[in-house]
Design a protein around this motif. Structure first.
Motif, mmCIF file in Angstrom:
data_model
loop_
_atom_site.group_PDB
_atom_site.id
_atom_site.type_symbol
_atom_site.label_atom_id
_atom_site.label_comp_id
_atom_site.label_asym_id
_atom_site.label_seq_id
_atom_site.Cartn_x
_atom_site.Cartn_y
_atom_site.Cartn_z
ATOM 1 N N ARG A 192 0.818 -1.214 0.000
ATOM 2 C CA ARG A 192 0.000 0.000 0.000
ATOM 3 C C ARG A 192 0.850 1.261 0.000
ATOM 4 N NH1 ARG A 192 -3.080 -1.474 4.904
ATOM 5 N NH2 ARG A 192 -2.822 0.720 5.333
ATOM 6 N N ALA A 193 2.172 1.113 0.127
ATOM 7 C CA ALA A 193 3.122 2.229 0.131
ATOM 8 C C ALA A 193 2.815 3.224 1.240
ATOM 9 C CB ALA A 193 3.154 2.923 -1.231
ATOM 10 N N VAL A 194 2.727 2.723 2.468
ATOM 11 C CA VAL A 194 2.479 3.586 3.620
ATOM 12 C C VAL A 194 3.431 3.206 4.747
ATOM 13 C CG1 VAL A 194 0.047 4.020 3.104
ATOM 14 C CG2 VAL A 194 0.654 2.088 4.537
ATOM 15 N N ILE A 195 3.700 4.170 5.611
ATOM 16 C CA ILE A 195 4.420 3.915 6.850
ATOM 17 C C ILE A 195 3.387 3.983 7.959
ATOM 18 C CG2 ILE A 195 5.121 6.327 7.139
ATOM 19 C CD1 ILE A 195 7.705 5.240 8.405
ATOM 20 N N ILE A 196 3.410 3.014 8.860
ATOM 21 C CA ILE A 196 2.394 2.894 9.905
ATOM 22 C C ILE A 196 3.060 3.175 11.243
ATOM 23 C CG2 ILE A 196 0.688 1.379 10.961
ATOM 24 C CD1 ILE A 196 0.794 -0.234 8.299
ATOM 25 N N THR A 197 2.489 4.110 12.003
ATOM 26 C CA THR A 197 3.037 4.485 13.301
ATOM 27 C C THR A 197 2.585 3.481 14.359
ATOM 28 O OG1 THR A 197 1.152 5.867 13.910
ATOM 29 C CG2 THR A 197 2.913 6.928 12.642
#
Length: 140
Positions: A72-77
């Protein structure tokens, strides 16, 4: 990392030699040398392979709990918030806008701190503490 663990992790993550070569930005022959065990594996390639396999950022206190979802091309905190690369690119602009608005409209003061109310007297086995004062009603 030992040769056997690199070999097994490589084939768990990548489907072909060319796919791994493109990921590591090396030639196909370099991957073949690493997988044969005749040449030492680049330490940075080991770290990148672990990061890709786990989906996590480096094992550092600053990055603890952060994850990357490559599909999904995201960084998850750690709190579950997700940021796309375009959002992170705009973050300095948002920060500058925030500080400009804060400077224009002044700093908002926090409400004064009020101490907590004293706790009620403890429960005494069903007996009433005090009777409520009698207030006459308007109906007569």
């Amino acid at each position: 990392m030992q040769y056997e663990s690199f070999f097994s992790l490589y084939w768990r993550v990548f489907d072909s030699i060319d796919e791994g070569a493109a990921f590591f930005h090396v030639r196909r022959v370099t991957i073949l040398r690493w997988l044969s065990g005749d040449f030492p594996i680049n330490p940075m390639a080991e770290k990148l392979l672990i990061i890709k396999a786990r989906g996590y950022l480096p094992n550092d206190m600053n990055w603890q709990g952060f994850r990357i979802n490559e599909h999904r091309a995201v960084i998850i905190t750690p709190e579950g918030r997700e940021f796309a690369p375009r959002e992170l690119d705009c973050f300095p602009i948002w920060k500058a806008e925030y500080y400009a608005l804060r400077e224009k409209h002044g700093r908002i003061e926090a409400p004064p701190h009020q101490p907590a109310l004293a706790p009620a007297e403890p429960f005494r086995g069903g007996r009433r503490q005090k009777a409520a004062p009698w207030i006459p009603s308007r109906d007569k």
